[in-house]
Design an enzyme around this catalytic site. Sequence first.
Site, mmCIF file in Angstrom:
data_model
loop_
_atom_site.group_PDB
_atom_site.id
_atom_site.type_symbol
_atom_site.label_atom_id
_atom_site.label_comp_id
_atom_site.label_asym_id
_atom_site.label_seq_id
_atom_site.Cartn_x
_atom_site.Cartn_y
_atom_site.Cartn_z
ATOM 1 N N CYS A 100 -1.484 1.096 4.248
ATOM 2 C CA CYS A 100 -1.572 0.517 5.583
ATOM 3 C C CYS A 100 -1.043 1.506 6.632
ATOM 4 C CB CYS A 100 -0.862 -0.827 5.627
ATOM 5 S SG CYS A 100 -1.295 -1.804 7.086
ATOM 6 N N HIS B 217 -3.358 -3.892 2.185
ATOM 7 C CA HIS B 217 -2.177 -4.148 1.356
ATOM 8 C C HIS B 217 -2.609 -4.525 -0.056
ATOM 9 C CE1 HIS B 217 1.148 -4.305 4.409
ATOM 10 N NE2 HIS B 217 0.081 -4.328 5.205
ATOM 11 N N GLU C 289 -0.876 -4.664 -2.664
ATOM 12 C CA GLU C 289 0.144 -5.483 -3.344
ATOM 13 C C GLU C 289 -0.012 -6.963 -3.050
ATOM 14 O OE1 GLU C 289 1.691 -5.097 0.714
ATOM 15 O OE2 GLU C 289 0.672 -3.734 -0.659
#
Length: 232
Positions: free
Chosen positions: A88, A205, A207
């Site tokens: 990001c 993102h 994750e």
Amino acid sequence: MPGPGPARRTDAAVLPVAAEGRGQDLLRGGRLGAAVVPYGRQTRHDVVGQPSQALRLGVHDVDAEQDAFDLAVARHAPASGLPLPAVCRGLQVVNVALGGTLRQDMGGEEAGRRHRVHRVALATGSVIAKAMAGARATARATATAAAGPPEAAGEADKVEVSCYLHQCLDRLGDGLAVTGRAADGTVAALELPGRRAWFTAVQWHPEDTAASDAGQQGLFDALVEASRGRVS
């Protein structure tokens, strides 16, 4: 590594390295398997060379010390062969570190800072596309349930991602190649072809959805594989 979940699933140890103290020494001491330029606050306006736009376009919540450290990491890792994923804001930092610029605002409060889930088209054969497609293929092959209908032609390189955007790339940094774009043309993925260091940068993102999306987890798996053998 951004967040503990993906690291646990790859059996990797994560060592937070702060901008202060021994961070620079540890980075250059050859004791890291990889480094990460993570997400975080907005990039300081004077760093990206657009001070006149900062107040007008709502650039705020910056951390000068973190910017300086992350820029140092972004310059050091590719040059030294240290594997480096950028997540990001990290993608933006790497672009600036290599001489690029940022667009300070993507369309105001509502358009620029809200959470978005959207599709990104990846360049076929890119490091990112291979990591994500390979992980998904493995997950399908080992699943006990039916895999469902095959993906349509070209769909394997289109991925759904989770992101929070306010700033984005403007002019591309030296040596960088765009390997992913959103539907509106926004740069969503970068790589450094021809460099010996493993490098990926994504404007999302991974994750957020790695626990349920094997492709996103595949980015973390590929990082761990790239870092094997660098430290004992």
